[in-house]
Design a protein around this motif. Structure first.
Motif, mmCIF file in Angstrom:
data_model
loop_
_atom_site.group_PDB
_atom_site.id
_atom_site.type_symbol
_atom_site.label_atom_id
_atom_site.label_comp_id
_atom_site.label_asym_id
_atom_site.label_seq_id
_atom_site.Cartn_x
_atom_site.Cartn_y
_atom_site.Cartn_z
ATOM 1 N N LEU A 123 1.314 12.917 -9.443
ATOM 2 C CA LEU A 123 0.767 14.202 -8.995
ATOM 3 C C LEU A 123 2.120 15.170 -8.928
ATOM 4 N N ASP A 124 3.287 15.069 -9.361
ATOM 5 C CA ASP A 124 4.503 15.747 -9.387
ATOM 6 C C ASP A 124 4.798 16.353 -8.015
ATOM 7 N N LEU A 125 4.639 15.460 -7.091
ATOM 8 C CA LEU A 125 5.228 15.597 -5.683
ATOM 9 C C LEU A 125 6.381 14.819 -5.585
ATOM 10 N N ARG A 126 7.311 15.578 -4.905
ATOM 11 C CA ARG A 126 8.516 14.519 -4.525
ATOM 12 C C ARG A 126 8.427 13.705 -3.217
ATOM 13 N N THR A 127 8.642 12.674 -3.511
ATOM 14 C CA THR A 127 8.209 11.528 -2.392
ATOM 15 C C THR A 127 9.332 11.082 -1.685
ATOM 16 N N GLY A 128 9.279 10.847 -0.187
ATOM 17 C CA GLY A 128 10.177 9.797 0.541
ATOM 18 C C GLY A 128 9.288 8.759 0.797
ATOM 19 N N ARG A 129 9.980 7.417 0.972
ATOM 20 C CA ARG A 129 9.001 6.327 1.567
ATOM 21 C C ARG A 129 10.057 5.476 2.355
ATOM 22 N N PRO B 278 14.631 18.270 -0.598
ATOM 23 C CA PRO B 278 13.672 18.024 0.636
ATOM 24 C C PRO B 278 12.577 17.365 -0.192
ATOM 25 N N VAL B 279 11.692 16.546 0.588
ATOM 26 C CA VAL B 279 10.375 15.592 -0.097
ATOM 27 C C VAL B 279 9.212 16.880 0.274
ATOM 28 N N ASP B 280 8.348 16.431 -0.659
ATOM 29 C CA ASP B 280 7.166 17.264 -0.383
ATOM 30 C C ASP B 280 6.188 16.248 0.462
ATOM 31 N N ALA B 281 6.352 15.075 0.445
ATOM 32 C CA ALA B 281 5.368 14.162 1.145
ATOM 33 C C ALA B 281 6.232 12.872 1.540
ATOM 34 N N ALA B 282 6.196 12.323 2.645
ATOM 35 C CA ALA B 282 6.692 11.203 3.139
ATOM 36 C C ALA B 282 5.693 9.981 3.139
ATOM 37 N N THR C 48 1.029 -1.183 0.014
ATOM 38 C CA THR C 48 0.010 -0.092 -0.022
ATOM 39 C C THR C 48 0.806 1.167 -0.101
ATOM 40 N N SER C 49 2.050 1.232 0.798
ATOM 41 C CA SER C 49 2.902 2.631 0.876
ATOM 42 C C SER C 49 3.350 2.535 -0.553
ATOM 43 N N ARG C 50 3.852 1.414 -1.545
ATOM 44 C CA ARG C 50 4.420 1.749 -2.614
ATOM 45 C C ARG C 50 3.391 2.153 -3.758
ATOM 46 N N MET C 51 2.153 1.791 -3.329
ATOM 47 C CA MET C 51 1.053 2.571 -4.193
ATOM 48 C C MET C 51 0.639 3.918 -3.877
ATOM 49 N N ILE C 52 0.653 4.387 -2.761
ATOM 50 C CA ILE C 52 0.493 5.744 -2.317
ATOM 51 C C ILE C 52 1.544 6.487 -2.869
ATOM 52 N N GLU C 53 2.721 5.979 -2.671
ATOM 53 C CA GLU C 53 3.886 6.765 -3.307
ATOM 54 C C GLU C 53 3.808 6.928 -4.975
ATOM 55 N N THR C 54 3.411 5.928 -5.345
ATOM 56 C CA THR C 54 3.366 5.964 -6.914
ATOM 57 C C THR C 54 2.281 7.193 -7.440
ATOM 58 N N LEU C 55 0.972 7.117 -6.646
ATOM 59 C CA LEU C 55 0.027 8.017 -6.894
ATOM 60 C C LEU C 55 0.577 9.322 -6.680
ATOM 61 N N LEU C 56 1.149 9.637 -5.479
ATOM 62 C CA LEU C 56 1.940 11.184 -5.142
ATOM 63 C C LEU C 56 2.990 11.492 -6.065
#
Length: 456
Positions: A80-86, A151-155, A69-77
């Protein structure tokens, strides 16, 4: 003249290589040794400048399904052109898999840098606290600092174990995701799902959105009570969102998902099993809650089509087909069994099973028994692994002596199973559609993956 040996004994030793970082981290308290407290991680992150406050986050707990689920959320984010950390755990093959930025695990150089950035402060915490920082706490500090530095936009952050006192819980996430809760880690979390739910509910923070996967009534009651206590908004699978339909397809499944703000039809998900469709619905709802808006249909389809989840019903080899799944408790095994019925027609299906000493081996084997023609009991390389001989004794009780063999060496166990799968007539099954399922532990599957990738 200065003598280097006269340097303060408590000065941190900076690492130069990945192996040195691995060695330094593994010399700390292992993940299996727990002292329920946020004191150390709070002191650590404070010294680091509270990096976890510099980005928004989605926090996930639950018994199974967190990493997928984490991988799915990250892929969707990321779509949306958000920089992510997981941040996920445990890792399959390499420790650095736990910390990803922009959808990719830290490379060796970045992993060394992340360790050295926090190493200056680990010994300060060790000196001040009753117990030293653990392996997991240090990894969490590294992750949060790396995310702030990016920096990330969303973790997207997966708990290690539990919730309230898990080291990751120094974040105040915008969205708290609670995947299905069953009994696991009973020694630490409790013997029944409601007790475990009370611990996991600790990630639901004031003002957050709590995205709840389908739960048993007693678990749902605990989670809803926590949400009411802290004033969190609740979104429940089967009520506010869910899977509208799913059809198994070549390479995965096609699903229709009802989100919080829209319905998304004809979404191809390249993962197997109803549980992954449910994970996708949870991921979609979490991202809708995080962005507070409807997502573009094409964006959702494109993102889900890219999702991968290594070691989760992953076909790693053909001829014979070898499938890897990290199920390590009866709840996870049930999801695998249902997916095998749903998406595959292997005959014979030979299991290679290696479990950890503290897991419900009998429960896992009992769930898999109707689906496996034969089982090869093995073990992984860690001291925590149940011995192949001990597992063989449990398996014999479940499968009967004629359907069990014991092969301690994992590579040999896979070879034995592949031979049995290819020569179906040896166990009175038609030739041609035989396959091997390697399961029982994330570590077993990670080691198998490393072995088999080298052979492809």
């Amino acid at each position: 003249m200065t003598d280097a040996s006269a340097a303060p004994q408590d000065a941190p030793r900076l690492a130069e290589t990945f192996a040195e970082v691995e060695d330094a981290l593994l010399s700390r308290w292992p993940e299996t040794r727990l002292e329920p407290s946020l004191d150390r991680i709070e002191a650590f992150t404070e010294l680091l400048g509270s990096p976890q406050r510099s980005f928004r986050s989605v926090h996930l707990t639950g018994t199974n399904g967190k990493t997928s689920t984490s991988r799915m959320i990250e892929t969707l984010l990321r779509a949306l052109d958000l920089r992510t950390g997981r941040f996920t755990s445990p890792h399959l093959e390499k420790m650095s898999e736990r910390i990803s930025v922009d959808g990719e695990p830290l490379d060796d150089e970045a992993f060394v840098r992340a360790f050295n950035d926090v190493a200056h402060y680990t010994h300060l915490v060790d000196a001040e606290q009753e117990h030293p920082l653990s392996f997991f706490e240090t990894m969490v500090g590294m992750a949060y600092a790396a995310f702030a530095d990016a920096p990330v936009d969303a973790a997207v952050v997966e708990v290690g174990m539990g919730g309230s006192w898990d080291a990751t819980n120094v974040i105040d996430a915008d969205v708290a995701v609670v995947l299905p809760i069953a009994v696991d880690h009973a020694k630490y979390l409790g013997e029944d799902p409601a007790t475990i739910a009370a611990e996991k509910a600790g990630i639901i923070k004031p003002g957050a959105v709590a995205v709840l996967a389908q739960q048993t009534p007693e678990v749902a009651a605990v989670l809803l009570e926590r949400a009411a206590e802290v004033g969190a908004t609740v979104a429940r699978e089967g009520i506010e969102f869910g899977v509208s339909s799913r059809t198994p397809a070549v390479g995965g499944q096609v699903v229709s998902l009802q989100g919080l703000r829209g319905r998304y039809d004809d979404v191809f998900l390249p993962l197997y099993g109803a549980h992954q469709a449910q994970n996708a619905a949870v991921a979609l709802a979490a991202v809708e809650a995080f962005t507070s808006g409807t997502l573009d249909d094409d964006l959702v389809r494109a993102a889900f089509a890219e999702v991968t989840s290594p070691g989760r019903l992953e076909i790693i080899r053909r001829s014979p087909t070898i499938v890897l799944d990290a199920a390590h408790n009866p709840h996870g095994a049930e999801a695998v069994a249902a997916a095998l019925e749903d998406s595959f027609s292997f005959s014979p299906l030979v299991g290679v099973v290696g479990v950890m000493e503290d897991k419900d081996a009998e429960g896992v084997l009992a769930v898999l028994e109707p689906h496996l023609t034969f089982v090869v009991c093995t073990q992984n390389s860690t001291p925590r692994s149940m011995s192949a001989a001990a597992l063989g004794r449990v398996a014999t009780e479940v499968f009967g002596e004629d359907r069990v063999s014991v092969v301690p060496d994992l590579a040999e166990a896979i070879d034995r199973a592949a031979t049995l799968a290819e020569a179906g007539e040896a166990i009175d099954v038609s030739i041609g559609a035989g396959a091997v399922l390697v399961t029982g532990s994330v570590v077993t599957v990670g080691e198998a993956r490393g072995l088999l990738k080298g052979r492809r």
